[in-house]
Design a protein around this motif. Structure first.
Motif, short mmCIF file in Angstrom:
data_model
loop_
_atom_site.label_atom_id
_atom_site.label_comp_id
_atom_site.label_asym_id
_atom_site.label_seq_id
_atom_site.Cartn_x
_atom_site.Cartn_y
_atom_site.Cartn_z
N LEU A 10 0.71 -1.11 -0.01
CA LEU A 10 -0.17 -0.06 -0.14
C LEU A 10 0.78 1.09 -0.03
N GLU A 11 2.16 1.31 -0.54
CA GLU A 11 2.87 2.38 -0.76
C GLU A 11 2.30 3.13 -2.02
N PRO A 12 1.72 4.36 -1.75
CA PRO A 12 1.32 5.01 -2.80
C PRO A 12 2.02 5.18 -3.80
N GLY A 13 1.28 4.96 -5.04
CA GLY A 13 1.91 5.17 -6.36
C GLY A 13 3.00 4.20 -6.85
N ARG A 14 3.16 3.20 -5.97
CA ARG A 14 4.29 2.02 -6.17
C ARG A 14 3.56 0.64 -6.24
N ASP A 15 2.57 0.52 -6.39
CA ASP A 15 1.57 -0.75 -6.55
C ASP A 15 0.32 -0.51 -7.10
N GLY A 16 -0.12 -1.04 -8.17
CA GLY A 16 -1.04 -0.72 -8.94
C GLY A 16 -2.54 -1.07 -8.20
N VAL A 17 -2.26 -2.30 -7.72
CA VAL A 17 -3.57 -2.65 -6.94
C VAL A 17 -3.77 -2.17 -5.74
N GLY A 18 -2.68 -1.63 -4.87
CA GLY A 18 -2.82 -0.88 -3.81
C GLY A 18 -3.55 0.27 -4.11
N ASP A 19 -3.07 0.87 -5.22
CA ASP A 19 -3.66 2.32 -5.47
C ASP A 19 -5.22 1.96 -5.83
N TYR A 20 -5.38 1.06 -6.64
CA TYR A 20 -6.91 0.52 -6.87
C TYR A 20 -7.67 0.59 -5.59
N SER A 44 7.62 -1.92 0.37
CA SER A 44 7.91 -0.56 0.76
C SER A 44 8.26 -0.30 2.38
N ALA A 45 7.80 -1.28 2.85
CA ALA A 45 7.76 -1.19 4.76
C ALA A 45 8.81 -2.01 5.30
N ASN A 46 9.72 -1.35 6.10
CA ASN A 46 10.75 -2.11 6.87
C ASN A 46 10.13 -2.46 8.07
N GLU A 47 9.04 -1.92 8.71
CA GLU A 47 8.64 -2.27 9.94
C GLU A 47 6.95 -2.15 9.81
N ILE A 48 6.13 -2.56 10.71
CA ILE A 48 4.74 -2.41 10.64
C ILE A 48 4.63 -1.13 10.71
N VAL A 49 3.78 -0.68 9.90
CA VAL A 49 3.27 1.06 9.79
C VAL A 49 1.69 1.04 10.13
N SER A 55 -7.39 9.57 0.08
CA SER A 55 -7.97 9.29 -1.14
C SER A 55 -9.47 9.62 -1.30
N GLU A 56 -9.74 10.25 -2.54
CA GLU A 56 -11.23 10.85 -2.58
C GLU A 56 -11.73 11.45 -1.72
N GLY A 57 -10.93 12.22 -0.95
CA GLY A 57 -11.42 13.24 -0.02
C GLY A 57 -11.63 12.39 1.54
N SER A 58 -11.18 11.36 1.35
CA SER A 58 -11.26 10.36 2.63
C SER A 58 -10.17 10.14 3.36
N LYS A 59 -10.03 10.00 4.75
CA LYS A 59 -9.22 9.36 5.39
C LYS A 59 -9.11 8.10 5.73
N ILE A 60 -8.18 7.28 5.36
CA ILE A 60 -8.40 5.71 5.42
C ILE A 60 -7.51 5.07 6.30
N THR A 61 -7.91 4.38 7.18
CA THR A 61 -6.97 3.44 8.24
C THR A 61 -6.12 2.41 7.44
N VAL A 62 -5.08 2.54 7.64
CA VAL A 62 -4.06 1.54 7.02
C VAL A 62 -3.16 0.96 8.02
N VAL A 63 -2.80 -0.28 7.82
CA VAL A 63 -1.82 -1.23 8.39
C VAL A 63 -1.05 -1.83 7.49
N ARG A 64 0.59 -1.62 7.44
CA ARG A 64 1.29 -2.30 6.46
C ARG A 64 2.13 -3.27 7.16
N ILE A 65 2.33 -4.53 6.68
CA ILE A 65 2.93 -5.37 7.22
C ILE A 65 4.28 -5.79 6.46
N PRO A 66 5.37 -5.49 6.62
CA PRO A 66 6.57 -5.71 5.62
C PRO A 66 6.70 -7.27 5.14
N ASN A 67 7.05 -7.28 3.80
CA ASN A 67 6.99 -8.59 3.11
C ASN A 67 8.18 -9.62 3.98
#
Length: 368
Positions: A10-20, A44-49, A55-67
């Protein structure tokens, strides 16, 4: 209704499906739904973020777990997030290579079933498996069989109640393995941003190639015909390349120089600039193979910006007999037919858009 979307990164601009996924989530929040996003294998994450994305004027809760995180910790964290958010639906945005670098996420199905704790699953198949074309190597056919097995396991172990794909060809492939998938077309990965549209020069025909250029397309034949068309119609032809085009850009540049076709390399740009460039072009060009073109977010963006698209791609012949599909607004380039295509093919009315697709998504989940 609460919905948790799961994807790879879910790194913005770096993953097409994530952007979708982010754009769809933003629209659904605008419509009043409670949405959160979970990236299970974020490259794109080195630790849990834990963060908010916009997006679309909304604030979205996101959790990113590194690969690179240990599997036990990864799924424990994911399960805790599912418990805390407590969604009614979990929507898996599936691409095999998003969850394992070689596209072989063995064990994914079992882990997903464990973290869901009996909640309802939806799957969006953005990609299926390799080796579906006659041109594939033996290695890719074996590889594809393994990926097909994993896809079946994901469907089975999640007991998915609703399944979508954005490609009629993929819909047909899923049907062959006993999976009834609904068709949900893509929206563009670039929002149409109203801006000043320049008056188009009557003596210039402007083409745009947006994003990754795939190899082995009939570039020389296409550019040669384009050059002849410009000469015969007394038009200046120009190609504009925008976004991360990749290594094939050098090949296209060389052919353009050889055929005296003007071109501009615009590189990576912000969404507003890309939208403006698309609005000021005459035609779009895609190098995604014809039978796979419905899965291209850049093609969807070009269509939504009012462009008809010419598919200039390598041979990609599906195995077995498959139904024909009319892709409105997209035409497949065939040698010695470009002039007639450019003269008569301007009938794009394929502007589906994010809101309508979000509505269709919710309608499918709400259907009893």
């Amino acid at each position: 209704m609460k919905i948790l979307f799961i994807c790879g990164s879910l790194e913005p601009g770096r993953d097409g499906v994530g952007d979708y996924t982010r754009r769809l989530a933003g629209e659904l929040i605008q419509q009043g739904y409670e949405i959160a996003l979970l990236a299970l294998h974020d490259f794109s994450a080195n630790e849990i973020v834990q963060e908010f994305q916009q997006s679309e004027g909304s604030k979205i809760t996101v959790v990113r777990i590194p690969n690179k995180m240990e599997s036990k910790i990864r799924y424990a964290k994911a399960k805790q997030f599912v418990t805390d958010f407590n969604p009614e639906w979990i929507s898996l945005q599936y691409v095999p290579f998003s969850f394992q670098e070689k596209g072989l996420p063995f064990g994914l199905a079992g882990h997903l079933a464990q973290i869901s704790q009996g909640r309802k699953w939806h799957i969006m198949f953005h990609e299926l498996w390799v080796g579906m074309d006659k041109e594939s190597s033996f290695k890719h056919k074996i590889w594809g069989n393994l990926q097909q097995y994993i896809a079946r396991e994901v469907i089975k172990k999640t007991a998915a109640r609703k399944i979508h794909t954005q490609s009629r060809f993929y819909q047909f492939q899923l049907e062959k393995i006993g999976c009834k998938a609904l068709y949900l077309p893509l929206f563009g990965n670039i929002e149409v941003i109203k801006s000043e549209v320049l008056a188009k020069a009557k003596d210039t025909l402007s083409f745009i190639i947006f994003g990754t250029i795939h190899p082995n397309a009939p570039v020389k034949e296409f550019i040669s015909e384009l050059s002849k068309y410009g000469q015969n119609a007394n038009l200046k032809v120009e190609l504009n390349f925008i976004g991360r085009c990749g290594s094939e850009l050098d090949h296209w540049q060389a052919v353009c120089k050889d055929q005296n076709i003007d071109f501009n390399i615009l590189g990576e740009q912000d969404a507003a600039t890309i939208s403006k460039v698309l609005q000021n072009a005459d035609w779009g060009i895609s190098t995604t193979p014809w039978r796979q073109i419905e899965k291209s977010g850049t093609v969807a963006a070009m269509l939504e910006h009012g462009l008809d698209v010419i598919c200039v791609a390598r041979p990609w012949t599906p195995n077995g007999k498959i139904p024909s599909v009319n892709l409105n607004g997209i035409s497949e380039y065939k040698e010695n037919q470009l002039a007639s295509m450019l003269n008569i093919f301007k009938s794009n009315n394929s502007k589906v858009g994010l809101k309508k697709i979000a509505d269709s998504f919710i309608e499918a989940l709400d259907y009893k």
